[in-house]
Design an enzyme around this catalytic site. Sequence first.
Site, short mmCIF file in Angstrom:
data_model
loop_
_atom_site.label_atom_id
_atom_site.label_comp_id
_atom_site.label_asym_id
_atom_site.label_seq_id
_atom_site.Cartn_x
_atom_site.Cartn_y
_atom_site.Cartn_z
N GLU A 178 -17.84 -0.64 -58.92
CA GLU A 178 -18.45 -0.17 -57.66
C GLU A 178 -19.96 -0.34 -57.71
O GLU A 178 -20.57 -0.62 -56.48
CB GLU A 178 -17.97 1.54 -57.44
CG GLU A 178 -16.55 1.49 -57.43
CD GLU A 178 -15.94 0.58 -56.13
OE1 GLU A 178 -16.68 0.34 -55.25
OE2 GLU A 178 -14.74 0.29 -56.47
N HIS A 181 -20.89 -3.54 -56.28
CA HIS A 181 -20.82 -3.63 -54.71
C HIS A 181 -22.26 -2.99 -54.22
O HIS A 181 -22.87 -3.80 -53.35
CB HIS A 181 -19.75 -2.94 -54.14
CG HIS A 181 -18.30 -3.44 -54.36
ND1 HIS A 181 -18.07 -4.72 -54.08
CD2 HIS A 181 -17.11 -2.87 -54.90
CE1 HIS A 181 -16.62 -5.06 -54.21
NE2 HIS A 181 -16.12 -4.01 -54.68
N GLU A 260 -14.16 -8.72 -54.37
CA GLU A 260 -13.46 -7.97 -55.38
C GLU A 260 -13.67 -8.93 -56.41
O GLU A 260 -13.85 -8.39 -57.65
CB GLU A 260 -12.07 -7.79 -54.81
CG GLU A 260 -12.04 -6.89 -53.91
CD GLU A 260 -12.54 -5.57 -54.21
OE1 GLU A 260 -12.44 -4.92 -55.12
OE2 GLU A 260 -13.57 -5.10 -53.40
#
Length: 346
Positions: A178, A181, A260
């Site tokens: 995360e 990202h 991803e």
Amino acid sequence: MDFYQAQDSARRKTGRLIALFLAAVVTLVLLTNALVAMIYLLSTDTARVAGYGLTDALATVPPETWAMVTVGVVGVIGLACGFKFLELRGGGAAIAEALGGRPIPTNTDDAKEKRLLNVVEEMALASGIPVPPVYLVPEPSINAFAAGYGTGDAVLGINQGTIDTLTRDELQGVVAHEFSHLLNGDTRINLRLIALLHGILFVGLIGRLLMRGSSQRGSRGRGSNSGAPIALLAIGLLVIGYGGTFFGNLIKSAVSRQREYLADGSAVQFTRNPDGIAGALKKIGGSALCSTMSHPRADQASHMLFGEGRTHWLGSIMATHPPLPDRIRAINPSWDGKFVVPEILS
């Protein structure tokens, strides 16, 4: 796996896919112009244009009609997108709260929450960005997300099932994913995609309102076909709007799938431990819930999640994430293909 090469490839592909998304908006404008032109020709003296070719017939449509339709469609999409941007102006916190999350206080007494906050601090140090607020989402599945326009308004959201069933190394891999990202600007793209999708969907919503209005008008004035053009416009807008949403979701899913892979590779870089994130993915595959979420707004935020948040009747075509086996083998090519059934940890 060459993670640096994978990152460069993912960035290039994401740029092309976003261009395709914008092309879908242009296509929506063109289709709406064609719809209005057809309705105009059907509403005029058909005998006058019956002998015309298609080009000559279209030439009878007043030039200002094309401009009005184009400006109208772009304006509607723009206003709907702007409204959604305003709704999301709270950044990551707005997404986390919309999914039912609650902020975890820094002085929490819960052992699992403490462990999570410690992992987040470690990954913030490893990635070189500020420690974001952490929200706990009351979902029993294994999932997580990062949201925000930048590091200043970013938050992390972690499902209850994630901290209940993952080991510290596995949790570290998910959190590192995360943080990738956030670091690569994916969260900003994701919020913009939500707003753009809302704009495209709004065209279909206008069609639904027109359909409702034309049916009410028709029930009051039976025997008159004056409402036929409006009904045709309503049906056309419904088809165009929801068709645009369908293909927009396809492009959104493709953007997410590439990101991803990039985030998985970055998680290995941050943690220096491929077994951590691979172990989390194996437990998702072995869980009866997988990574699905029951909240009604989970579909809107599906491309932000660590794992697939919703199952789709079209399967992999609409999936926002690559298949679990592909993600695991990209990290660990020698994986034996076996998933792990997660258990509640003490």
